[in-house]
Design a protein around this motif. Structure first.
Motif, PDB file in Angstrom:
ATOM      1  N   GLU A 135       0.831  -1.208   0.000  1.00  0.00           N
ATOM      2  CA  GLU A 135       0.000   0.000   0.000  1.00  0.00           C
ATOM      3  C   GLU A 135       0.870   1.264   0.000  1.00  0.00           C
ATOM      4  N   VAL A 136       1.927   1.262   0.785  1.00  0.00           N
ATOM      5  CA  VAL A 136       2.794   2.439   0.907  1.00  0.00           C
ATOM      6  C   VAL A 136       3.555   2.709  -0.387  1.00  0.00           C
ATOM      7  N   PHE A 137       4.202   1.684  -0.941  1.00  0.00           N
ATOM      8  CA  PHE A 137       5.065   1.894  -2.103  1.00  0.00           C
ATOM      9  C   PHE A 137       4.375   1.609  -3.435  1.00  0.00           C
ATOM     10  N   GLN A 138       3.123   1.125  -3.371  1.00  0.00           N
ATOM     11  CA  GLN A 138       2.378   0.805  -4.589  1.00  0.00           C
ATOM     12  C   GLN A 138       3.205  -0.082  -5.522  1.00  0.00           C
ATOM     13  N   ALA A 139       3.821  -1.105  -4.912  1.00  0.00           N
ATOM     14  CA  ALA A 139       4.667  -2.042  -5.652  1.00  0.00           C
ATOM     15  C   ALA A 139       4.647  -3.381  -4.938  1.00  0.00           C
ATOM     16  N   ASP A 140       5.013  -4.422  -5.659  1.00  0.00           N
ATOM     17  CA  ASP A 140       5.185  -5.722  -5.013  1.00  0.00           C
ATOM     18  C   ASP A 140       6.369  -5.619  -4.062  1.00  0.00           C
ATOM     19  N   VAL A 141       6.225  -6.219  -2.906  1.00  0.00           N
ATOM     20  CA  VAL A 141       7.294  -6.189  -1.921  1.00  0.00           C
ATOM     21  C   VAL A 141       7.677  -7.607  -1.521  1.00  0.00           C
ATOM     22  N   LYS A 142       8.926  -7.766  -1.184  1.00  0.00           N
ATOM     23  CA  LYS A 142       9.427  -9.028  -0.630  1.00  0.00           C
ATOM     24  C   LYS A 142       9.691  -8.761   0.846  1.00  0.00           C
ATOM     25  N   VAL A 143       9.132  -9.602   1.705  1.00  0.00           N
ATOM     26  CA  VAL A 143       9.297  -9.426   3.146  1.00  0.00           C
ATOM     27  C   VAL A 143       9.956 -10.660   3.738  1.00  0.00           C
ATOM     28  N   THR A 144      10.869 -10.435   4.671  1.00  0.00           N
ATOM     29  CA  THR A 144      11.602 -11.525   5.314  1.00  0.00           C
ATOM     30  C   THR A 144      11.650 -11.253   6.815  1.00  0.00           C
ATOM     31  N   LEU A 145      11.278 -12.241   7.602  1.00  0.00           N
ATOM     32  CA  LEU A 145      11.340 -12.113   9.060  1.00  0.00           C
ATOM     33  C   LEU A 145      12.770 -12.414   9.510  1.00  0.00           C
ATOM     34  N   LEU A 146      13.429 -11.407  10.076  1.00  0.00           N
ATOM     35  CA  LEU A 146      14.820 -11.566  10.526  1.00  0.00           C
ATOM     36  C   LEU A 146      14.924 -11.869  12.013  1.00  0.00           C
ATOM     37  N   GLU A 147      14.074 -11.231  12.815  1.00  0.00           N
ATOM     38  CA  GLU A 147      14.089 -11.420  14.268  1.00  0.00           C
ATOM     39  C   GLU A 147      12.659 -11.418  14.780  1.00  0.00           C
ATOM     40  N   SER A 148      12.465 -12.094  15.904  1.00  0.00           N
ATOM     41  CA  SER A 148      11.140 -12.149  16.508  1.00  0.00           C
ATOM     42  C   SER A 148      11.267 -12.208  18.027  1.00  0.00           C
ATOM     43  N   ILE A 149      10.492 -11.402  18.696  1.00  0.00           N
ATOM     44  CA  ILE A 149      10.488 -11.388  20.158  1.00  0.00           C
ATOM     45  C   ILE A 149      10.103 -12.753  20.710  1.00  0.00           C
ATOM     46  N   LYS A 150       9.120 -13.391  20.108  1.00  0.00           N
ATOM     47  CA  LYS A 150       8.653 -14.685  20.626  1.00  0.00           C
ATOM     48  C   LYS A 150       9.670 -15.809  20.427  1.00  0.00           C
ATOM     49  N   THR A 151      10.710 -15.563  19.619  1.00  0.00           N
ATOM     50  CA  THR A 151      11.776 -16.561  19.486  1.00  0.00           C
ATOM     51  C   THR A 151      12.991 -16.185  20.326  1.00  0.00           C
ATOM     52  N   GLY A 152      12.865 -15.112  21.128  1.00  0.00           N
ATOM     53  CA  GLY A 152      13.930 -14.740  22.040  1.00  0.00           C
ATOM     54  C   GLY A 152      14.673 -13.463  21.689  1.00  0.00           C
ATOM     55  N   ALA A 153      14.351 -12.834  20.587  1.00  0.00           N
ATOM     56  CA  ALA A 153      15.013 -11.580  20.206  1.00  0.00           C
ATOM     57  C   ALA A 153      14.449 -10.421  21.028  1.00  0.00           C
ATOM     58  N   ASP A 154      15.144  -9.300  20.983  1.00  0.00           N
ATOM     59  CA  ASP A 154      14.707  -8.105  21.710  1.00  0.00           C
ATOM     60  C   ASP A 154      13.619  -7.333  20.989  1.00  0.00           C
ATOM     61  N   ARG A 155      13.432  -7.636  19.697  1.00  0.00           N
ATOM     62  CA  ARG A 155      12.440  -6.933  18.885  1.00  0.00           C
ATOM     63  C   ARG A 155      12.062  -7.822  17.702  1.00  0.00           C
ATOM     64  N   CYS A 156      11.024  -7.428  16.992  1.00  0.00           N
ATOM     65  CA  CYS A 156      10.647  -8.095  15.750  1.00  0.00           C
ATOM     66  C   CYS A 156      11.183  -7.249  14.603  1.00  0.00           C
ATOM     67  N   VAL A 157      11.842  -7.897  13.641  1.00  0.00           N
ATOM     68  CA  VAL A 157      12.442  -7.176  12.528  1.00  0.00           C
ATOM     69  C   VAL A 157      12.034  -7.856  11.219  1.00  0.00           C
ATOM     70  N   ILE A 158      11.412  -7.081  10.346  1.00  0.00           N
ATOM     71  CA  ILE A 158      10.997  -7.558   9.038  1.00  0.00           C
ATOM     72  C   ILE A 158      11.736  -6.741   7.983  1.00  0.00           C
ATOM     73  N   GLU A 159      12.465  -7.421   7.121  1.00  0.00           N
ATOM     74  CA  GLU A 159      13.116  -6.726   6.025  1.00  0.00           C
ATOM     75  C   GLU A 159      12.116  -6.585   4.894  1.00  0.00           C
ATOM     76  N   VAL A 160      12.039  -5.382   4.334  1.00  0.00           N
ATOM     77  CA  VAL A 160      11.085  -5.073   3.264  1.00  0.00           C
ATOM     78  C   VAL A 160      11.877  -4.575   2.072  1.00  0.00           C
ATOM     79  N   GLU A 161      11.675  -5.249   0.931  1.00  0.00           N
ATOM     80  CA  GLU A 161      12.382  -4.890  -0.286  1.00  0.00           C
ATOM     81  C   GLU A 161      11.355  -4.701  -1.409  1.00  0.00           C
ATOM     82  N   TRP A 162      11.530  -3.673  -2.213  1.00  0.00           N
ATOM     83  CA  TRP A 162      10.599  -3.413  -3.319  1.00  0.00           C
ATOM     84  C   TRP A 162      11.344  -3.038  -4.561  1.00  0.00           C
TER      85      TRP A 162
END
Length: 180
Positions: free
Chosen positions: A153-180
């Motif tokens: 919606e933001v970039f009006q383009a197809d995006v590729k998203v990758t989950l790099l970190e997650s709090i529920k897996t023990g990380a300090d934050r959730c991190v999603i890489e977004v590429e367009w």
């Protein structure tokens, strides 16, 4: 028998039906029901069982496809916030900086003019956030569907998203890489 009417369970069954088929979805609902009235511990145990089920039966790409469909919302309200900053910015770097100065529910990290990281400082999943125990990364793949919807919606383009970190897996934050 437990009624299977919890929104999380319904979305997962719908996604299984779409990706795998109706028979698998019905079998899943019978084996792993979750009612609207389930308490936080029951929801957490259900989520843990779901992860085990998915990991036992499907490969990672299939799991990601199934879980992305389980997002809790379409992300339009978050996309609206992001768009507000993007429209006032002359570059992606400026957009990232402006967003980070104005918002606290999430932050952005600039990687390049076509890649950023979208970071949450806490787990926002209504199903598991109040239980302090960790879960498999499988559970957190739903956030990819949310991020994909937001940034499409933001970039009006197809995006590729990758989950790099997650709090529920023990990380300090959730991190999603977004590429367009």
């Amino acid at each position: 028998m437990t009624k299977n009417d919890n929104a999380h369970s319904v979305r997962l069954a719908d996604s299984l039906e779409k990706h795998i088929g109706a028979d698998t979805a019905r079998e899943f609902e019978e084996k792993y029901p979750l009612s609207k009235s389930a308490d936080i511990e029951k929801k957490y145990q259900w989520a843990k069982a779901v992860c085990g089920y998915l990991e036992e039966h499907f490969d990672t790409d299939t799991i990601i496809g199934i879980r992305k469909e389980c997002r809790c919302n379409d992300g339009k309200s978050i996309a609206g916030k992001l768009l507000k900053y993007l429209k006032k910015s002359d570059s992606i770097q400026e957009f990232v900086n402006a967003f980070n100065q104005g918002e606290t529910f999430a932050s952005l990290e600039y990687i390049s003019d076509c890649k950023i990281r979208f970071c949450y400082p806490e787990c926002y999943c209504a199903c598991v956030k109040r239980v302090p125990q960790e879960l498999s990364k499988t559970w957190c793949y739903c956030t990819l569907g949310n991020a994909e919807g937001i940034f499409h919606e933001v970039f009006q383009a197809d995006v590729k998203v990758t989950l790099l970190e997650s709090i529920k897996t023990g990380a300090d934050r959730c991190v999603i890489e977004v590429e367009w």
